[in-house]
Design a protein around this motif. Structure first.
Motif, short mmCIF file in Angstrom:
data_model
loop_
_atom_site.label_atom_id
_atom_site.label_comp_id
_atom_site.label_asym_id
_atom_site.label_seq_id
_atom_site.Cartn_x
_atom_site.Cartn_y
_atom_site.Cartn_z
N ASP A 123 41.83 33.68 37.27
CA ASP A 123 42.59 33.85 38.51
C ASP A 123 44.05 34.20 38.18
N ASP A 158 41.95 31.67 51.29
CA ASP A 158 41.43 30.50 50.58
C ASP A 158 41.30 29.32 51.53
N HIS A 177 39.59 32.90 46.24
CA HIS A 177 39.19 32.67 44.84
C HIS A 177 38.86 31.19 44.69
#
Length: 265
Positions: free
Chosen positions: A103, A34, A16
């Motif tokens: 998020d 990530d 994200h």
């Protein structure tokens, strides 16, 4: 936290942007997916993230000193002290701040975003910028839309490709603000380092994160109808209103602050 905030599961296997940005800033609230994106970005990405955040601090502080006491920060990201409300409320303790992000990990950290001064207030909305009307409706629960508001879109709109209408979304948000409000925006660009564009775009593409870096002229469209505050639309390390001047370095962000002025004003 706003009543009725949904329980949301975090997909740790999917990167994200907020968590990649957290990694770039040296944070720990990110996952292997990530970090994999972050590690394949150009080395300069870490410095760009830090310089972008420093711009946000300078712009927010300048607005607070100028009397703005309401802020709507969309695309908040994972809390990294000092957060926007800490910068602003250190100057104007009664300031009100609404944060919004999509998020789920930001939702989990909302308590850090809601640590307000006694005189002021903060709120957090689990929301997506692609639904601007929903954000505006919920933000009215804390913010007074008859008085100036600073709308903050920091390192966000480059994650909206052209077919998601980033200019229209920005216009919807800005049009809801009263005269005397401000748009604070930073946007990813490769204008100063075109040789890094492909590596940057490839890294995000592999993580299934859309990325649309834009040129200065393309970023300028976000400010149509607004009065750009001096020094105008510049690179992140070139924007300041009060000394000392930041060290001017190569930047991956165009930044600017625009004032809302209604027709006839």
């Amino acid at each position: 936290m706003t009543a009725g905030t949904p329980e949301v599961q975090i997909d740790t296997g999917k990167p994200h942007p907020a968590r990649v940005y957290d990694w770039l800033l040296g944070g720990k609230d990110n996952y292997p997916a990530d970090r994999q994106v972050g590690e394949t970005l150009p080395e300069e990405a870490r410095g760009n993230a830090a310089r972008n955040r420093a711009f946000m601090h300078r712009a927010s502080a300048w607005l607070a000193r100028g009397g703005v006491d309401q802020f709507l920060d969309i695309g908040t990201g994972i809390p990294t002290a000092p957060n926007l409300h800490q910068v602003v409320q250190a100057i104007t303790p009664a300031a009100r701040i609404v944060y919004a992000d999509n998020d789920p990990i930001v939702l989990r950290h909302a308590e850090a975003l809601l640590t307000s001064s006694a005189e002021g207030a903060t709120d957090y909305l689990h929301a997506d910028v692609r639904e601007p009307q929903a954000i505006l409706e919920r933000a009215r629960g804390l913010l007074d839309f008859s008085r100036p508001i600073a709308l903050s879109l920091i390192a966000l709109m480059h994650f909206l490709p052209d077919d998601q209408d980033p200019y229209g979304i920005t216009r919807t948000l800005v049009d809801a603000l009263p005269e005397g409000s401000f748009l604070v925006l930073s946007h990813g660009t490769a204008d100063q380092h075109p040789e890094l564009r492909q590596k940057t775009e490839t890294a995000y593409k592999k993580g299934a994160i859309p990325l649309r870096m834009r040129t200065r002229s393309e970023v300028e469209h976000f400010f149509e109808g607004l009065d750009l505050v001096e020094p105008g639309l510049v690179y992140a390390t070139q924007w300041y209103r009060e000394g000392p001047a930041p060290v001017e370095e190569r930047s991956g962000f165009h930044v600017g602050v625009g004032r809302v002025r209604r027709a006839g004003a």
